[in-house]
Scaffold this active site. Sequence first.
Site, short mmCIF file in Angstrom:
data_model
loop_
_atom_site.label_atom_id
_atom_site.label_comp_id
_atom_site.label_asym_id
_atom_site.label_seq_id
_atom_site.Cartn_x
_atom_site.Cartn_y
_atom_site.Cartn_z
N HIS A 149 -20.45 -19.64 -26.78
CA HIS A 149 -21.12 -19.50 -28.09
C HIS A 149 -22.29 -20.48 -28.17
O HIS A 149 -23.34 -20.16 -28.72
CB HIS A 149 -20.15 -19.83 -29.23
N ASP A 156 -18.07 -13.21 -31.63
CA ASP A 156 -16.76 -12.89 -32.19
C ASP A 156 -16.97 -11.66 -33.06
O ASP A 156 -17.76 -11.70 -34.02
CB ASP A 156 -16.23 -14.05 -33.05
N GLU A 213 -7.76 -14.03 -27.50
CA GLU A 213 -8.51 -13.67 -28.73
C GLU A 213 -9.10 -12.27 -28.59
O GLU A 213 -10.05 -12.07 -27.82
CB GLU A 213 -9.66 -14.68 -28.95
N HIS A 216 -13.15 -12.14 -29.24
CA HIS A 216 -14.16 -12.95 -28.55
C HIS A 216 -14.66 -12.27 -27.27
O HIS A 216 -13.86 -11.89 -26.42
CB HIS A 216 -13.56 -14.32 -28.22
C1 LIG Z 1 -12.91 -20.51 -32.34
C2 LIG Z 1 -12.96 -19.11 -31.80
N1 LIG Z 1 -13.61 -18.27 -32.75
C3 LIG Z 1 -13.70 -19.08 -30.47
O1 LIG Z 1 -14.81 -18.67 -30.41
N2 LIG Z 1 -13.01 -19.53 -29.40
C4 LIG Z 1 -13.61 -19.61 -28.09
C5 LIG Z 1 -12.59 -19.93 -27.05
C6 LIG Z 1 -14.73 -20.66 -28.03
O2 LIG Z 1 -14.68 -21.67 -28.74
O3 LIG Z 1 -15.62 -20.49 -27.19
ZN LIG Z 2 -15.57 -16.76 -29.98
#
Ligand SMILES: C[C@@H](N)C(=O)N[C@H](C)C(=O)O
Ligand SMILES: [Zn+2]
EC number: 3.4.13.22
Length: 235
Positions: A149, A156, A213, A216
Amino acid sequence: MNNIRILLILLLIAACKDHKRSQINESENMPEAQEIKAPLPDDKPVLRSFEGLADTTFVRLADFSEDFLYDMRYATENNFLKAKVYDCPECYTRVMTAKALIAANKDFMKKGYKIKFFDCYRPNSVQYKMWEIVPNPQYVADPVKGSIHNKGGAVDITLATLDGVDLDMGTDFDFFGKRAYHDNMDLPREILDNRKLLKEGMESHGFWGIRTEWWHYNLTASSNQKIADFKWECK
Ligand SMILES: C[C@@H](N)C(=O)N[C@H](C)C(=O)O
Ligand SMILES: [Zn+2]
């Protein structure tokens, strides 16, 4: 002589009546006042083109496509942090990610669905805040190493119908538990099918998911990008 006077008076009365009638007719035949319409401002946004932009440039997705839906949770308190960590809801990614998302969304739209975003590019400083709350790399990437990210290559997302009704994915966004895992098959058929639709659609455009997740997705091609911490402008 009297007869002539009476005749003259009758002729005068008849002439007056005719004149009145012609006045009414004139007003009845008047064309209706023409409504002068002010030109409406064209409310369709003028979309930008990727021409001349490097694949690594950060862009605001809504400038390139109006076909996405947004529910940017970290610009609200409705998220696992219980805090608003973005000043305004925006979705930025690198150009390479934006191109792949638009292509994936086109394919979803042919099937009657659209991508809805919960999060896109995330400044590295926000990653630190998340890590303080959930210091578990299964759910939140270690901010020292950086999340994809932070590189503008992860999103997401979920899927909604073209009318904006969310598909049932079995849990809310950022539900950190087994029910959100891709390999949890102990779920109703409809939920498994919805997750499969999202996963296969994203994988066919160069994204890969993480086991824990369902929401994601990382763009493979973005993994070598630098970690960033810029904050977008709020209008
Ligand atoms: C926090 C969650 N929405 C997310 O994006 N998790 C992944 C593993 C990240 O932080 O890159
Ligand atoms: Zn994410």
